[in-house]
Design an enzyme around this catalytic site. Structure first.
Site, mmCIF file in Angstrom:
data_model
loop_
_atom_site.group_PDB
_atom_site.id
_atom_site.type_symbol
_atom_site.label_atom_id
_atom_site.label_comp_id
_atom_site.label_asym_id
_atom_site.label_seq_id
_atom_site.Cartn_x
_atom_site.Cartn_y
_atom_site.Cartn_z
ATOM 1 C CE LYS A 1 -14.467 6.139 1.486
ATOM 2 N NZ LYS A 1 -12.859 6.603 2.264
ATOM 3 C CE LYS B 1 -6.741 14.260 1.079
ATOM 4 N NZ LYS B 1 -6.513 12.707 0.033
ATOM 5 N NE ARG B 2 -3.548 10.064 10.784
ATOM 6 C CZ ARG B 2 -3.519 9.115 11.993
ATOM 7 N NH1 ARG B 2 -3.833 7.939 11.848
ATOM 8 N NH2 ARG B 2 -2.217 9.335 12.486
ATOM 9 C CB THR C 1 -10.268 5.248 -0.393
ATOM 10 O OG1 THR C 1 -9.749 5.230 1.145
ATOM 11 C CG2 THR C 1 -9.671 3.690 -1.297
ATOM 12 C CG HIS D 1 -1.924 -1.055 1.307
ATOM 13 N ND1 HIS D 1 -3.340 -0.862 0.693
ATOM 14 C CD2 HIS D 1 -2.165 -2.056 1.824
ATOM 15 C CE1 HIS D 1 -3.646 -2.260 0.901
ATOM 16 N NE2 HIS D 1 -3.369 -2.975 1.670
HETATM 17 C C1 TH1 Z 1 -2.373 3.958 2.587
HETATM 18 C C2 TH1 Z 1 -2.131 4.581 1.174
HETATM 19 O O1 TH1 Z 1 -1.353 5.705 2.162
HETATM 20 C C3 TH1 Z 1 -3.398 4.611 1.039
HETATM 21 O O2 TH1 Z 1 -2.680 5.571 -0.442
HETATM 22 C C4 TH1 Z 1 -4.456 3.861 0.189
HETATM 23 O O3 TH1 Z 1 -5.092 4.875 -0.311
HETATM 24 C C5 TH1 Z 1 -4.681 3.485 1.353
HETATM 25 O O4 TH1 Z 1 -3.631 2.897 2.053
HETATM 26 C C6 TH1 Z 1 -5.371 2.149 0.660
HETATM 27 O O5 TH1 Z 1 -5.182 0.806 0.165
HETATM 28 C C7 TH1 Z 1 -1.449 3.530 3.502
HETATM 29 N N1 TH1 Z 1 -2.204 3.450 4.775
HETATM 30 C C8 TH1 Z 1 -1.140 2.837 6.024
HETATM 31 C C9 TH1 Z 1 -1.053 2.642 6.686
HETATM 32 C C10 TH1 Z 1 0.076 2.116 7.813
HETATM 33 C C11 TH1 Z 1 0.874 1.279 6.759
HETATM 34 C C12 TH1 Z 1 1.279 2.077 5.868
HETATM 35 C C13 TH1 Z 1 -0.251 2.709 4.644
HETATM 36 S S1 TH1 Z 1 -0.267 2.434 3.100
HETATM 37 C C14 TH1 Z 1 0.289 1.927 8.754
#
Ligand code: TH1
Length: 841
Positions: free
Chosen positions: A682, A567-568, A678, A374
């Protein structure tokens, strides 16, 4: 419909007492007489909590029946299952979703109405299940919804954190973290004290030869912690399939709580042992896209992997099949590298416990696992120090060394001339101390590796995993573009829009086949339809404006353009670019003469999101947003032309209010950094347009809905490396407009300028890693274009409708079907009616 959901009055009354002795009597609720009686005596909140509890328990009862049926049917049918291992499941609330999935929300609404409750108030009583940080955890939740809705035999496995992601308060413009104790009253989980697994840590490895001359390896001593299962029903939409999410909770194993210590008066040490065990599942690590290598995190990972694997193996063994059939019965998907230890654990079980030969075991393991990557951010790629591993999981470290040895021997045979390759791809990094590279282990132990959007899947093949593509060939690497569930993110969050769409499409089939939305295209010129479409957006904005007023005290005009970034908070997501753009807008308005200001399109800039508690720069960004808000929102020169809002404690249930209310949302990460995103999906699905970089899923969204319907800007991912290189070696140059923004901040316009100096220095002095200055001009001119476009409401509405009509691709149903076909090789299993199941079992 009985809102109590109880068979007897006693049962119900016991529950009310549970909920917090509201003074409400069961017969009052049942006969509807409670309204006047309770208003006088106890006020609103406890009654609504009681109504929530009654409603939830009524729906829970219905779910349990289908849940049992589904599990029986899946066991009886004995076909391949998918196990989704994720450290995060960001579920949000359940009641509303359960009502919609069961198809009885209307009935519940009428029942509650009769009793004097508004269903919205009842729904709002529920605490979010916030067992995740952001996109990765929410993706897991959307996948569970799709798996059940499509009738796939699937289980989720995760941890039952006592504390989910913290609650965010804003005090004096700063983020303050409050613990999220969410388990007080949770009707959606079922403690399974009958399902436990003892998990071992520390200890040492004993290798000896048995009487037949065979080498026997055993892991001895150390400490045991018990995993207790908590099961959560996952109902599908419009089907009787109810899948299971199993969350593990840690407690001291019975051997662990030392009664002899306790009896001899050594209370402290006895209690400390117990607390140490319970600490494992106590809290979700609040970092998104960051791994800090803490021992407790590794403990969480092993605890959860070991318990889940034990459970899966136990279920498989009941079928009495041969081990070679394991991959025909079991697919395990790793949600990022967090569950990579499951690979090692399965190999350990097969060779140490079940006595299989290494190669036979390894063949089974690699056929079983799939790994989803991811992120490419270096700070998020998991590495664990070898000494830490050696101490906590000595046997696993040995197995990892053996996996690496056999892997590297294979590489050496294939690439005898490339000696450097071995060092590059080794699972063990030869650093000081040595580190275990979890992503490499996940690749070597899986049969498929996928990225989460096209650009991202290409990037991992050409950058971080390049050598592995040479070794395994390109077919091992694939793409599955992320998706979202339209049940929650359209039907539940935006019921009026869903209803309008259904009225034109002749029903709600689009919720199960989102490509049907394309039938909306012909309505793009339908005046009445457009009017209704606009009215719904406006009503959603009014609702958000009310929320903003209630929570921040700031009144915003719902006729203004709502510009949202939720978002974060992370430097790579570039909320700083957004707020710098807002400051520029503020300066522009201030510089206008009063009569010129009349031509300015009013805008509300809305931010939301949590910063990791230790992420100082992200916290500084939140602080700046709030300080800019204080100044701008109270400046009489500005009035309604610009408002800056920070919505506290952004979470799934807030997203359900915010998403339908946006005109423009921002997806503006530095190109090549956001794997998918994502929330972009939405927002578009709810008729909002987006401003974005050519990054992650933005690219595919653009391809689907048409370039004319997206506001794109900024540098391309292929140019990022060169730009960064130039910053480092060339002269630093800040965009002149951005320099004015910096001057304004430095002049103390938004309070103590020292508070923001690091934010400015990162760009002006330290190489601008995220290319804020490089993209600033393009960002601002695109924002100006948005102002112009919004003034032509008719055209804007056409863009909005066309975009929604073309979003069919981004349902998580499509995504899950792709995983099922190309990675898991599993088939759906329709749950037949009860009688049939009973007759056959
Ligand atoms: C997120 C990605 O940043 C985001 O772009 C993506 O849409 C989402 O995953 C789903 O695929 C990620 N969240 C995390 C959280 C942790 C470590 C790596 C990732 S990548 C704790």
């Amino acid at each position: 419909f009985s809102p109590s959901g109880f068979k007897t009055k006693d049962e119900f009354e016991a529950c009310i007492t549970d909920v917090g002795n509201s003074g409400l009597r069961a017969e009052d609720l049942i006969t509807g007489r409670m309204r006047p009686a309770c208003r006088d005596h106890i006020g609103k909140i406890p009654i609504q909590l009681a109504a929530y509890s009654g409603t939830a328990l009524a729906f829970r009862d219905r779910l349990i029946i289908d849940w049992n049926k589904t599990q029986q049917r899946q066991t009886f049918d004995d076909q391949k299952r998918i196990y989704y291992l994720s450290l995060e499941f960001l579920m949000g609330r359940t009641l509303d979703n359960a009502m919609l999935n069961v198809g009885l929300k209307k009935v519940a609404k009428e029942g509650l109405d009769d009793l004097g409750f508004r269903i919205e108030d009842v729904i709002n009583q529920e605490h979010d299940a916030a067992l995740g940080n952001g996109g990765l955890g929410r993706l897991a939740a959307c996948f569970l919804d799709s798996l059940a809705s499509l009738n796939y035999p699937a289980w989720g496995y995760g941890l039952r954190y006592r504390y989910g992601i913290f609650k965010q308060d804003i005090e004096n413009g700063y983020q303050v973290e409050i613990p999220d104790y969410w388990l007080d009253f949770n009707p959606w989980e079922f403690a399974r004290h009958d399902v436990t697994v003892d998990v071992q840590f520390y200890g040492w490895v004993n290798k000896h030869t048995d009487d037949d001359g065979k080498q026997v390896v055993s892991w001895q001593d150390g400490e045991l912690v018990t995993a207790v299962a908590y099961d959560v029903p996952i109902p599908g939409y419009g089907t009787s399939t109810v899948n299971n999410l199993r969350l593990w909770s840690s407690k001291a194993s019975s051997g662990e709580f030392d009664f002899s210590k306790f009896n001899s008066g050594d209370y402290e040490s006895a209690v400390a042992d117990q607390q140490r065990a319970e600490t494992i599942s106590a809290v979700l690590y609040p970092n998104d896209n960051l791994e800090r290598g803490k021992e407790l995190r590794l403990k969480q990972q092993y605890f959860w992997c070991a318990a889940s694997l034990h459970d899966i193996v136990r279920r498989f063994k009941k079928t009495q099949r041969k081990w070679s059939e394991f991959p025909d019965q079991v697919a395990i998907q790793l949600n990022d590298t967090h569950p990579t230890l499951a690979i090692v654990e399965l190999q350990r079980i097969l060779i140490d416990k079940e006595g299989l030969e290494w190669d036979v075991a390894w063949g089974i393991v690699t056929k079983t696992f799939g790994y989803t990557n991811h992120t490419v951010l270096p700070e998020a790629l998991e590495k664990w120090s070898v000494p830490l591993f050696q101490n906590l999981l000595p046997r696993h470290l040995q197995i990892i060394y053996d996996i690496n040895l056999f892997f590297l021997q294979g590489v050496e045979r294939r690439f005898p001339k490339d000696r450097e390759m071995l060092g590059r791809v080794s699972i063990i990094e030869e650093s000081q101390p040595k580190m275990v590279r979890m992503a490499y282990l996940a690749i070597v132990g899986s049969h498929k590796v996928n990225g989460v959007a096209e650009l991202h899947s290409d990037l991992i093949k050409t950058t971080i995993f390049k050598d592995f593509v040479k070794i395994y060939g390109p077919d091992k690497f694939t793409n599955v573009t992320n998706g979202i569930t339209p049940r929650r993110w359209l039907h539940q969050a935006n019921p009026r829009l869903s209803e309008l769409i259904a009225s034109k499409l002749g029903g709600y089939d689009f919720l199960k086949d989102l490509t049907l939305l394309n039938k909306l295209e012909p309505f793009v010129d339908d005046k009445d339809f457009k009017k209704e479409w606009a009215e719904i957006k406006y009503a959603n904005k009014v609702r958000l404006a009310q929320h903003i007023l209630k929570t921040t005290g700031v009144s915003v005009n719902p006729k203004a353009l709502f510009d949202v970034q939720v978002k974060r908070i992370h430097e790579y997501k570039r909320q700083q670019l957004n707020i710098f753009g807002v400051i520029r807008r503020y300066l522009t308005i201030k510089a206008l003469k009063p009569e010129e200001r009349k031509k300015v399109l009013p805008r509300v800039s809305i931010f939301g999101g949590k910063a990791a508690p230790g992420y100082w720069m992200a916290k500084t960004i939140i602080h700046l947003i709030n300080k800019v808000g204080e100044v701008v929102n109270n400046d009489p020169d500005v009035g309604d032309l610009l408002k800056v809002i920070f919505i506290e404690d952004y979470n799934v249930s807030k997203a359900e209010i915010i998403t339908p209310a946006s005109d423009i949302s921002e997806h503006i990460s530095t190109a090549g950094t956001e794997a998918s995103g994502t929330s972009n999906m939405k927002f578009v699905l709810n008729g909002g347009l987006i401003i974005g970089t050519l990054d992650g899923a933005n690219i595919e969204i653009t391809r689907e809905i048409g370039e004319q319907n997206v506001f794109l800007f900024g540098n391309l991912s292929e140019d990022v490396e060169d730009l960064r290189h130039n910053h480092f070696y060339g002269e630093s140059h800040v965009d002149p407009e951005l320099a004015k923004v910096f001057d304004t901040i430095k002049a103390g316009t938004f309070g103590d300028e020292g508070a923001f100096s690091a934010l400015i220095a990162a760009i002006a002095e330290h190489g601008d890693y995220y290319l804020v200055s490089d993209d600033f001009h393009s960002y601002c001119s695109t924002q100006d274009l948005i102002d112009e476009s919004y003034k032509n409401q008719d055209e804007w509405l056409s863009k909005s409708i066309l975009s929604v009509a073309r979003m069919g691709f981004f349902t998580s149903d499509r995504c899950i079907n792709e995983y099922a076909d190309s990675i898991w090789n599993i088939e759906p299993l329709q749950v037949k009616d009860e009688d049939e199941v009973r007759a056959r079992t």
